[in-house]
Design an enzyme around this catalytic site. Structure first.
Site, PDB file in Angstrom:
ATOM      1  N   ASP A  11      21.322  66.829  36.565  1.00 28.87           N
ATOM      2  CA  ASP A  11      21.770  65.483  36.474  1.00 28.87           C
ATOM      3  C   ASP A  11      21.931  65.287  35.097  1.00 28.87           C
ATOM      4  OD1 ASP A  11      19.705  62.433  37.576  1.00 28.87           O
ATOM      5  OD2 ASP A  11      21.575  62.698  36.243  1.00 28.87           O
ATOM      6  N   ASP A 113      27.907  62.859  38.485  1.00 28.27           N
ATOM      7  CA  ASP A 113      27.273  63.456  37.388  1.00 28.27           C
ATOM      8  C   ASP A 113      25.981  64.262  38.115  1.00 28.27           C
ATOM      9  OD1 ASP A 113      25.923  61.096  38.146  1.00 28.27           O
ATOM     10  OD2 ASP A 113      25.109  60.851  36.405  1.00 28.27           O
ATOM     11  N   GLU A 114      26.145  64.473  39.224  1.00 23.32           N
ATOM     12  CA  GLU A 114      24.802  65.233  39.858  1.00 23.32           C
ATOM     13  C   GLU A 114      25.459  66.557  40.723  1.00 23.32           C
ATOM     14  OE1 GLU A 114      21.750  62.887  41.836  1.00 23.32           O
ATOM     15  OE2 GLU A 114      22.918  61.129  40.975  1.00 23.32           O
TER      16      GLU A 114
END
Length: 418
Positions: A11, A113-114
């Site tokens: 993350d 973003d993960e």
DNA sequence: TCTGGGGTCCTAGGACCC
DNA sequence: TCTGGGGTCCTAGGACCC
């Protein structure tokens, strides 16, 4: 006997803000946005005034993602606000995925973003997974200039919860035997899939922590929350076993494009023009994914923030911009009551592969010509940018002919690294 | 509330068929 | 119409995520 799985959840810390901060440092700026109260936010004059990402110092002022910039500034008058750079974010995200793929082929992009990574069965390659996570995190920091949190566990849910523990730049584990003291004391709203509405329903049952939920009577939960109750009860007990799925468009169910317009739309001509511009993007992305759609849906939000939508199933799967926008305009005409609108959106779903293009017997024969035209326009836009070719109706209309389209801005210094 | 944009999944109700 | 029950498909709306 099941082999013990090893899953990482990566993350990016304050993703949009970190990425803009890293870019600015590369541009020679001295001040690091991550070290001051700062947010990424849109332009309130264009009615895009919400917080998209916040720095850790901004978080200390209780500024929250999604809240209006206006209220964020009230909480912190000296707040620095920077514009989003969506193209940059895609580049940063892609660069990170490329790094991650060097460690395992099983990388699932969960959002911009993960990512989830699976290392199950790779004991001979990597002995110490905590050390491996630390290596990955340091490498991203050194090569790409931003920090990540990594959560490690035996399933995706627990790995995700773990990556949300203390931030930034940390590695955490959350294995089954750690659930009781690491996860159960947390407020129930911290659990994946427990949002605001569910929290208030759970509070009425006197459930306040994840532990309360885990130990609650399942049959009561089932009666109140139906299948969602069963899902979150399992999550609270750490039970989840979905696969780490890799691949780009695998399992994509649908796609859409919507926009909050900077002014109120009050006439049908403008509305149709905006619908067409949204369909340009939807059609192009649909064709890129090599899918056809069988359902078109239009959503509108009026100035009272009431949202409603209308959808229509079609019996000849299509990827044609013209066809999709024709249906979208018809749907719009069916739902619009004539009130002022602030948002219009189009989405398509019920996708199938475009390998066998089924021509409807009701369609005119020039369908092949339409397909060829769409494909030519796609190529030109990919090569010369989204504004290289546009429909005559947009000339002097003041409306962006492509919504959510690819912008041609580039980031020369960044590209040497990414 | 001066309140974005991209998704996924579930449920309820009505139409229709046997 | 004082008319049953089950299954499937479709639409609208709501909840959740980042």
């Amino acid at each position: 006997m099941n082999k013990k799985r090893i899953i990482f959840h990566i993350d990016v810390n304050s993703a949009f803000l970190s990425w803009t901060a890293a870019y600015r440092l590369q541009q020679g700026e001295i001040l690091d946005l991550r070290t001051i109260p700062a947010v990424v936010g849109g332009n309130p004059l264009e009615r895009h005034g919400i917080v998209l990402a916040k720095s850790i110092p901004a978080k200390k002022y209780k500024i929250e993602t999604g809240e209006p910039l206006f209220s964020a500034v009230q909480k912190c008058p000296e707040l620095t606000i920077v514009k989003p750079q969506y193209d940059l974010y895609i580049k940063c995200s892609n660069a990170m995925v490329e790094v991650l793929k060097e460690y395992t082929p099983k990388v699932q992009r969960f959002s911009v973003d993960e990512c989830f990574l699976e290392f199950t069965g790779m004991e001979n390659v990597y002995g110490d997974y905590i050390q491996l996570a630390k290596d990955i995190k340091e490498r991203i920091k050194k090569e790409l200039g931003f920090t990540v949190n990594i959560g490690i566990s035996s399933n995706k849910l627990l790995a995700k919860v773990a990556s949300d523990f203390t931030k930034p730049d940390m590695v955490h584990t959350l294995f089954k035997e750690e659930i009781k003291y690491k996860m159960w004391p947390l407020p129930v709203g911290d659990l994946f899939m427990v949002g605001r509405k569910t929290v208030s329903k759970l509070n009425k049952l006197n459930i306040r922590t994840i532990g309360d939920l885990a130990n609650f009577d399942l049959s009561v939960l089932k009666a109140v929350l139906k299948s969602h109750g069963v899902l979150i009860w399992n999550y609270a007990n750490g039970v989840e076993d979905s696969e780490v799925r890799c691949g780009n468009f695998i399992n994509m169910k649908g796609l859409g494009n919507s926009t909050t317009i900077s002014f109120d739309v009050e006439d049908i001509r403008t509305a149709h023009m905006i619908l067409l511009s949204l369909c340009e993007t939807v059609g192009m992305r649909l064709r890129d994914s090599e899918n056809l759609c069988s359902l078109v849906s239009v959503v509108i939000k009026n100035s009272d923030f009431l949202m409603y939508r209308r959808q229509r199933k079609i019996y000849y799967a299509t990827d044609s911009t013209k066809e999709i926008s024709k249906i979208a305009c018809e749907l719009f005409d069916e739902i619009w009551k004539g009130e002022a609108l602030r948002l219009i959106g189009v989405s398509v779903s019920e996708l199938c592969t475009n390998e066998m293009y089924q021509i409807s017997i009701f369609e005119e024969e020039n369908i092949e010509k339409e397909r060829a035209l769409d494909s030519t326009i796609d190529k030109i836009r990919r090569k010369y940018g989204s504004k290289a070719i546009l429909r005559g109706s947009f000339l002097h209309s003041g409306i962006n002919p492509i919504n959510g389209g690819i912008s041609e801005e580039n980031y020369p210094i960044m590209s040497s690294i990414l």
